[in-house]
Scaffold this motif. Structure first.
Motif, PDB file in Angstrom:
ATOM      1  N   ASP A  54       0.816  -1.221   0.000  1.00  0.00           N
ATOM      2  CA  ASP A  54       0.000   0.000   0.000  1.00  0.00           C
ATOM      3  C   ASP A  54       0.847   1.268   0.000  1.00  0.00           C
ATOM      4  OD1 ASP A  54       0.990   0.028   2.576  1.00  0.00           O
ATOM      5  OD2 ASP A  54      -0.982   0.011   3.544  1.00  0.00           O
ATOM      6  N   ASN A  76       4.503   4.643 -11.223  1.00  0.00           N
ATOM      7  CA  ASN A  76       3.156   4.900 -11.715  1.00  0.00           C
ATOM      8  C   ASN A  76       2.697   3.800 -12.669  1.00  0.00           C
ATOM      9  OD1 ASN A  76       0.832   6.854 -12.023  1.00  0.00           O
ATOM     10  ND2 ASN A  76       1.480   6.616 -14.147  1.00  0.00           N
ATOM     11  N   PRO A  80       1.079   1.575  -9.218  1.00  0.00           N
ATOM     12  CA  PRO A  80       0.376   2.822  -8.895  1.00  0.00           C
ATOM     13  C   PRO A  80      -0.159   2.854  -7.462  1.00  0.00           C
ATOM     14  CG  PRO A  80      -0.903   1.490 -10.432  1.00  0.00           C
ATOM     15  CD  PRO A  80       0.454   0.851 -10.317  1.00  0.00           C
ATOM     16  N   GLU A  81      -0.548   1.695  -6.923  1.00  0.00           N
ATOM     17  CA  GLU A  81      -1.076   1.678  -5.556  1.00  0.00           C
ATOM     18  C   GLU A  81       0.018   1.995  -4.546  1.00  0.00           C
ATOM     19  OE1 GLU A  81       0.609  -2.245  -6.543  1.00  0.00           O
ATOM     20  OE2 GLU A  81      -0.757  -0.952  -7.620  1.00  0.00           O
ATOM     21  N   LEU A  83       2.779   3.870  -5.260  1.00  0.00           N
ATOM     22  CA  LEU A  83       3.070   5.290  -5.457  1.00  0.00           C
ATOM     23  C   LEU A  83       2.014   6.154  -4.787  1.00  0.00           C
ATOM     24  CD1 LEU A  83       4.783   7.539  -6.759  1.00  0.00           C
ATOM     25  CD2 LEU A  83       3.349   7.301  -8.799  1.00  0.00           C
ATOM     26  N   ASN A  84       0.773   5.771  -4.904  1.00  0.00           N
ATOM     27  CA  ASN A  84      -0.303   6.549  -4.296  1.00  0.00           C
ATOM     28  C   ASN A  84      -0.159   6.629  -2.774  1.00  0.00           C
ATOM     29  OD1 ASN A  84      -2.846   7.991  -4.401  1.00  0.00           O
ATOM     30  ND2 ASN A  84      -3.719   6.178  -3.446  1.00  0.00           N
ATOM     31  N   GLY A  85       0.270   5.535  -2.154  1.00  0.00           N
ATOM     32  CA  GLY A  85       0.356   5.502  -0.705  1.00  0.00           C
ATOM     33  C   GLY A  85       1.638   6.037  -0.114  1.00  0.00           C
ATOM     34  N   TYR A 111       1.461  12.868 -12.646  1.00  0.00           N
ATOM     35  CA  TYR A 111       1.225  11.648 -11.877  1.00  0.00           C
ATOM     36  C   TYR A 111       0.278  11.864 -10.693  1.00  0.00           C
ATOM     37  CZ  TYR A 111       4.935  10.064 -14.851  1.00  0.00           C
ATOM     38  OH  TYR A 111       5.689   9.753 -15.966  1.00  0.00           O
ATOM     39  N   GLY A 112      -0.240  13.081 -10.550  1.00  0.00           N
ATOM     40  CA  GLY A 112      -1.186  13.354  -9.471  1.00  0.00           C
ATOM     41  C   GLY A 112      -0.594  13.100  -8.095  1.00  0.00           C
ATOM     42  N   LYS A 113       0.691  13.372  -7.968  1.00  0.00           N
ATOM     43  CA  LYS A 113       1.408  13.084  -6.722  1.00  0.00           C
ATOM     44  C   LYS A 113       2.086  14.357  -6.254  1.00  0.00           C
ATOM     45  CE  LYS A 113       2.802  10.285  -3.582  1.00  0.00           C
ATOM     46  NZ  LYS A 113       1.822   9.702  -2.694  1.00  0.00           N
TER      47      LYS A 113
END
Length: 138
Positions: A54, A76, A80-81, A83-85, A111-113
């Motif tokens: 995660d 990404n 992606p999961e 990177l998101n966390g 990348y919305g990060k």
């Protein structure tokens, strides 16, 4: 690469090994496809082995080098999961090139990060940095 009176811009495009191989001439870059894929496969194995699924508790510190941006792109694409966390921490030395700051904003947007930006202790501008720590160019 192209130049204008005030700046030089270098654009890099990353392509998949298959795309590289399909565009290569007989003497071109086709021989790089397998070694490049091996590096990506090794990267994926390392991520799977060492990072939580995660991304929680994982931190990636970046100075927006090309290799740092490739890391974010690979994360990404393949994880992606994770990177998101995970946390992305940006190191701003107050000596970054203006183009680096533009690149950073583009990576964050693409990348919305959003990165957590960190500055040198007790300063927020280059002038304050020089006043407190001296000029690193001297």
């Amino acid at each position: 690469m192209f130049s204008s009176p005030s700046k030089t811009v270098l654009r890099l495009t990353l392509r998949s090994p298959a795309a590289v191989a399909s565009r290569a001439s007989p003497r071109g870059f086709a021989s790089l496809a397998a070694p490049l894929q091996a590096k990506v496969d090794g990267f994926c194995k390392d991520v799977e082995k060492h990072l939580p699924k995660d991304g929680k508790g994982a931190v990636f510190a970046t100075a927006w080098l090309a290799t740092d941006n490739v890391y974010v792109a690979l994360m990404n694409k393949h994880f992606p999961e994770i990177l998101n966390g995970m946390s992305l921490v940006a190191i701003d030395t107050l000596h970054l090139f203006p183009e680096t700051l533009v690149c950073a904003k583009e990576v964050e947007a693409k990348y919305g990060k959003k990165a957590l930006w960190k500055l040198p202790k007790d300063v927020t501008t280059r002038e304050e940095f020089i006043s407190m720590y001296g000029d690193c160019e001297d």
